[in-house]
Scaffold this motif. Structure first.
Motif, short mmCIF file in Angstrom:
data_model
loop_
_atom_site.label_atom_id
_atom_site.label_comp_id
_atom_site.label_asym_id
_atom_site.label_seq_id
_atom_site.Cartn_x
_atom_site.Cartn_y
_atom_site.Cartn_z
N HIS A 1 0.80 -1.23 0.00
CA HIS A 1 0.00 0.00 0.00
C HIS A 1 0.83 1.28 0.00
O HIS A 1 0.29 2.36 -0.13
CB HIS A 1 -0.92 0.02 1.23
N PHE B 1 -12.30 12.23 13.49
CA PHE B 1 -13.73 12.56 13.49
C PHE B 1 -14.58 11.37 13.08
O PHE B 1 -14.11 10.52 12.32
CB PHE B 1 -14.00 13.69 12.47
N ASP C 1 3.47 9.52 -0.96
CA ASP C 1 2.27 8.82 -0.51
C ASP C 1 1.97 7.71 -1.49
O ASP C 1 1.97 7.95 -2.70
CB ASP C 1 1.08 9.81 -0.48
N MET D 1 -0.77 6.10 -2.33
CA MET D 1 -1.89 6.49 -3.18
C MET D 1 -2.44 7.82 -2.71
O MET D 1 -2.37 8.82 -3.36
CB MET D 1 -2.97 5.39 -3.13
N ASN D 2 -3.02 7.88 -1.55
CA ASN D 2 -3.76 8.96 -0.89
C ASN D 2 -5.23 8.90 -1.28
O ASN D 2 -5.64 9.31 -2.37
CB ASN D 2 -3.21 10.36 -1.19
N LEU D 3 -5.98 8.36 -0.34
CA LEU D 3 -7.42 8.18 -0.57
C LEU D 3 -8.21 9.44 -0.24
O LEU D 3 -9.30 9.64 -0.77
CB LEU D 3 -7.93 6.99 0.24
N GLU E 1 -11.64 10.80 -1.90
CA GLU E 1 -12.86 10.94 -1.10
C GLU E 1 -13.42 12.36 -1.21
O GLU E 1 -14.63 12.56 -1.34
CB GLU E 1 -12.55 10.62 0.37
C1 GDG Z 1 -1.91 4.06 3.39
C2 GDG Z 1 -0.93 4.74 2.42
C3 GDG Z 1 -2.69 4.61 0.65
C4 GDG Z 1 -8.60 10.36 7.95
N1 GDG Z 1 -9.01 11.15 8.94
C5 GDG Z 1 -10.18 10.66 9.37
C6 GDG Z 1 -10.49 9.55 8.62
N2 GDG Z 1 -9.50 9.37 7.74
C7 GDG Z 1 -9.44 8.31 6.73
C8 GDG Z 1 -9.62 8.90 5.36
C9 GDG Z 1 -8.93 7.86 4.48
C10 GDG Z 1 -7.87 7.27 5.41
O1 GDG Z 1 -8.18 7.70 6.73
C11 GDG Z 1 -6.48 7.76 5.07
O2 GDG Z 1 -6.05 7.12 3.92
P1 GDG Z 1 -4.85 7.63 3.02
O3 GDG Z 1 -4.83 6.86 1.75
O4 GDG Z 1 -5.02 9.09 2.75
O5 GDG Z 1 -3.49 7.45 3.86
P2 GDG Z 1 -2.80 6.31 4.84
O6 GDG Z 1 -3.55 6.14 6.08
O7 GDG Z 1 -1.41 6.77 5.01
O8 GDG Z 1 -2.85 4.94 4.02
C12 GDG Z 1 -1.71 5.53 1.39
C13 GDG Z 1 -3.53 3.81 1.63
O9 GDG Z 1 -2.71 3.14 2.58
C14 GDG Z 1 -4.37 2.77 0.90
O10 GDG Z 1 -3.60 1.90 0.15
O11 GDG Z 1 -3.55 5.41 -0.13
O12 GDG Z 1 -0.84 6.11 0.47
O13 GDG Z 1 -0.03 5.58 3.12
O14 GDG Z 1 -9.82 6.86 4.09
O15 GDG Z 1 -10.98 9.04 5.11
N3 GDG Z 1 -11.63 8.85 8.80
C15 GDG Z 1 -12.48 9.26 9.77
N4 GDG Z 1 -12.20 10.32 10.56
C16 GDG Z 1 -11.09 11.04 10.40
O16 GDG Z 1 -10.87 12.01 11.13
N5 GDG Z 1 -13.61 8.60 9.96
#
Ligand code: GDG
Length: 722
Positions: free
Chosen positions: A163, A348, A370, A372-374, A378
């Motif tokens: 990931h 949150f 990063d 991906m960065n979801l 979103e």
């Molecule tokens: C790893 C990789 C890759 C965030 N704040 C809150 C919250 N979130 C959720 C977001 C999103 C998730 O957390 C974060 O996902 P990301 O993809 O941005 O980043 P990583 O956690 O670092 O994830 C990354 C991912 O794996 C998938 O393969 O994209 O590059 O580092 O879904 O919505 N959710 C809630 N409250 C928050 O305050 N409920």
């Protein structure tokens, strides 16, 4: 058949409640994506339940509750979490994969714990893994697991998804355990990354560290082929797109709008992590306020930082720096009634997060690296009537799929500052047009599709690997072949030379036949029932010299010449006079590619690159083929890429045409052809339906059998003719 997901964490939270435990589902992207996957397989998860306990009774109770959901806990001690999770995973691998080389920490106890916990995951998962199951290992915490499972259960289908980024070889090579880590991953049938770049870096590490044979997206092992591919992860688009219309979300959005009044809101959401570029972003926002005073009191940055890994020193330090920077900005620019940065160091609930996405005019996503960065996806998905603008770092995997965002280099604060201005002044029409394009992409490339594509490919590749195993010449097939051989009264045996009878050596002149090989060939040819032909790309002179005195027949230069009863014949009308343009192209390639050379044969030209660095060779091979396409078609010549060669020849003959000629001349009741190269496939195609085709090395869908290693070829023939 079961689909077993193995990840560091189970998709649940376990909470102590009075004297018991409550299990709460925590639907992350992965869990939702897999949950909506249409498969006949029963889904199971293996992972850490996120709670410590040494009490056996408690463990049993938690296990019982989780098993009802098909979840299987792996209990870890606080020390294991410290060394395996916070240690090797998050203080060694994470900074390395995110290009924070100076943050990488090595400690023997980290690595030992990492190995130990990977073994523990394997032991916990094994009891319920059956041969037909699909195992899907998730992420960098479990890189040794695919091999551990493969060693115990060779026939299961194993996939792995990474990931986070996979770094360039120059960085990956610093890892002392690089070999074991890569070997661990190669236990999988399919290895997935978010982007082609990560995939390319991984393959480059494979051939440089392990010196394995890679062919684009395939890595050939002794008994299997491992495929590598890019599967960009998506989100549950429908869920995010509909969410702003939910009553709970609407209420929150309205409240936020009321509180913020006419203010423009820029939103950023990340886990606390140095890879997310939070400080750079804050500095850029401060510069923006400094250089564009007209936006003061009008624009605020809402910054959500979700607590994460704060037991790791680096993260605690980062938190302090963020607090200080925000304090400084707010201290300097705040006015009564206006706060430049709203800072939330908390997680949150989903509804609140959506409300923030909903009201935000701009999303500022500026990670330094990063996977991906979801969050970027979103944010775009929640937008409905009022479009928003996404400012996105080119260092996020998502940037490849979202070129209609404002792409910035996160290290360049000036560029971020300009992007903020561009976003705030962008005409509504343009915002809408950009958003539409991006929504179109993310609404089709969803997490469900991601999971579906991965599992589908994994199943296909596993089937192919099973076919490879089935085709591998083992005892049973050998016994059968021996029987057919012995019963035959007239046999035709067609042998490729380089890579088949002789190992593939760096220097083609060193590929002389050994005494043992000459002995074997003498024995084969002394049997009157055998017609033995070496069907090679080599020229006549070399074949004559190397096999002097043997009663062999030859086809030389890919069937341009053949030797029967001691006499050479030619299939080509005349020696080809090589065109200057073609010669110049090859010579130019040689000048630019040290350690490569040209061989001029009567019927073909060959560019050899066995000794050239793999990456450079790949590049030059493509350039050469491109450059040759024009002149080759003008002169009606064929360009044939082979094993570390590119050959330019007449299309009228090949290794197969020679086989057809031989089969027309005589009747045989046993025909065998063996070879390792793509050019040998022409031989296989030309065989009669009951002919025996054997591929050495890589998998060939055409060949009936496979001998994985060249070193097994001689023993095979010795056994066959015994
Ligand atoms: C790893 C990789 C890759 C965030 N704040 C809150 C919250 N979130 C959720 C977001 C999103 C998730 O957390 C974060 O996902 P990301 O993809 O941005 O980043 P990583 O956690 O670092 O994830 C990354 C991912 O794996 C998938 O393969 O994209 O590059 O580092 O879904 O919505 N959710 C809630 N409250 C928050 O305050 N409920």
């Amino acid at each position: 058949m079961k689909l077993i997901i193995i990840a560091n964490r189970l998709p649940v939270k376990i909470e102590r409640k009075n004297d018991s435990f409550a299990v709460k589902r925590s639907e992350g992207g992965l869990a939702t994506g897999l949950g909506s996957l249409k498969t006949e397989a029963e889904m199971h998860w293996v992972g850490w339940p996120g709670i410590y306990t040494d009490n056996e009774k408690e463990k049993q109770e938690i296990t019982g509750k989780l098993n009802e959901l098909n979840y299987h806990p792996v209990f870890l001690s606080a020390e294991q979490i410290e060394n395996y999770y916070e240690g090797y995973s998050n203080s060694t691998i994470w900074p390395l994969c995110h290009y924070f080389f100076s943050f990488v920490q090595y400690k023997t106890e980290y690595w030992e714990a990492y190995r130990q916990v990977n073994t523990l995951f394997c032991e916990e998962a094994l009891p319920f893994i059956e041969d037909d199951d699909i195992i899907w290992v998730q992420d960098y915490q479990l890189m040794l697991l695919p091999k551990k499972i493969r060693d115990k259960k060779p026939n299961v289908n194993i996939g792995y998804f990474h990931h986070i980024p996979f770094p360039s070889y120059e960085l990956f090579r610093v890892l002392p355990e690089r070999e074991e880590v890569l070997e661990g991953l190669l236990g999988a049938d399919l290895i997935g990354f978010h982007t082609h770049d990560y995939m390319r870096h991984f393959i480059s590490a494979i051939y440089r560290v392990l010196d394995l044979n890679c062919n684009l997206d395939e890595i050939s092992l002794k008994d299997r082929i491992v495929h590598v591919d890019a599967f960009p992860m998506g989100i549950n688009y429908e869920q995010y797109h509909k969410a702003p219309t939910l009553a709970g979300v609407k209420k929150r959005s309205d409240r936020l709008k009321e509180e913020l009044g006419n203010q423009t809101t820029i939103l950023s959401v990340d886990r606390l992590d140095y890879s997310k570029g939070i400080l750079h972003r804050l500095n850029a926002f401060a510069n923006f306020l400094e250089n564009h005073p007209e936006y003061r009191k009008k624009v605020s940055l809402a910054m959500i930082v979700v607590p994460s890994r704060d037991a790791v020193d680096r993260y605690a330090d980062l938190k302090t720096q963020i607090d200080q920077t925000i304090g400084k900005i707010n201290g300097q620019y705040s006015t009564p009634g206006w706060t430049p940065v709203y800072y939330f160091y908390q997680s949150f609930p989903f509804e609140e997060l959506i409300a923030l996405y909903d009201i935000a005019d701009v999303a500022l996503v500026t990670p330094l690296r990063d996977g991906m960065n979801l969050v970027a996806k979103e944010y775009l998905a929640t937008k409905r009537d009022k479009p928003g603008v996404l400012i996105l770092s080119e260092m996020a995997g998502a940037a490849i799929e979202l070129p209609d965002s404002i792409i910035i280099n996160p290290n360049d604060t000036q560029e971020i500052e300009n992007a903020i201005l561009e976003a705030l002044t962008m005409p509504e029409k343009e915002k809408r047009a950009r958003l539409d394009k991006m929504q179109k992409r993310i609404s089709t490339q969803t997490v469900k599709k991601w999971a579906g594509d991965f599992v589908k490919d994994l199943r296909h590749i596993s089937e192919q690997n099973k076919e490879i195993i089935q085709k591998t010449l083992g005892k049973r097939q050998l016994t059968q072949l021996k029987k057919e051989y012995q019963q035959a009264s007239k046999r035709l045996i067609l042998l490729d030379y380089d890579g088949t009878l002789s190992p593939f050596v760096k220097n083609p002149e060193d590929a002389l036949p050994t005494e043992e090989l000459l002995k074997l060939l003498t024995k084969m040819t002394s049997d009157k029932k055998n017609k033995v032909v070496i069907n090679s790309g080599r020229n006549r002179q070399v074949l004559d010299k190397w096999f002097k005195g043997l009663n062999l027949d030859f086809a030389a230069e890919h069937g341009a010449y053949f030797k029967e009863n001691g006499k050479w014949h030619k299939n080509i009308q005349q020696k080809i006079e090589w065109d200057d343009e073609i010669l110049n192209i090859i010579e130019h390639t040689i000048e630019k590619t040290p350690r490569s050379h040209m061989e001029v044969k009567d019927s073909s030209l060959v560019w050899h690159y066995r000794k050239v660095d793999v990456w450079l060779a790949e590049l030059r091979q493509k350039q050469l083929i491109n450059a040759l396409i024009g002149p080759a078609s003008r002169l009606n010549l064929q360009i044939v890429p082979g094993n570390k060669i590119v050959e330019i020849k007449s299309p009228d003959f090949n290794k197969g045409s020679e086989v057809r000629r031989l089969l027309q001349k005589d009747n045989y009741d046993f025909v065998l052809a063996i070879g390792d190269d793509t050019t040998d496939e022409d031989m296989f195609h030309a065989l009669p339906p009951d002919g025996v085709s054997i591929k050495v090395g890589n998998f060939s869908p055409v060949a009936k059998y496979r001998i994985p290693l060249q070193s097994s070829v001689m023993p095979f023939f010795e056994n066959l003719i015994k």
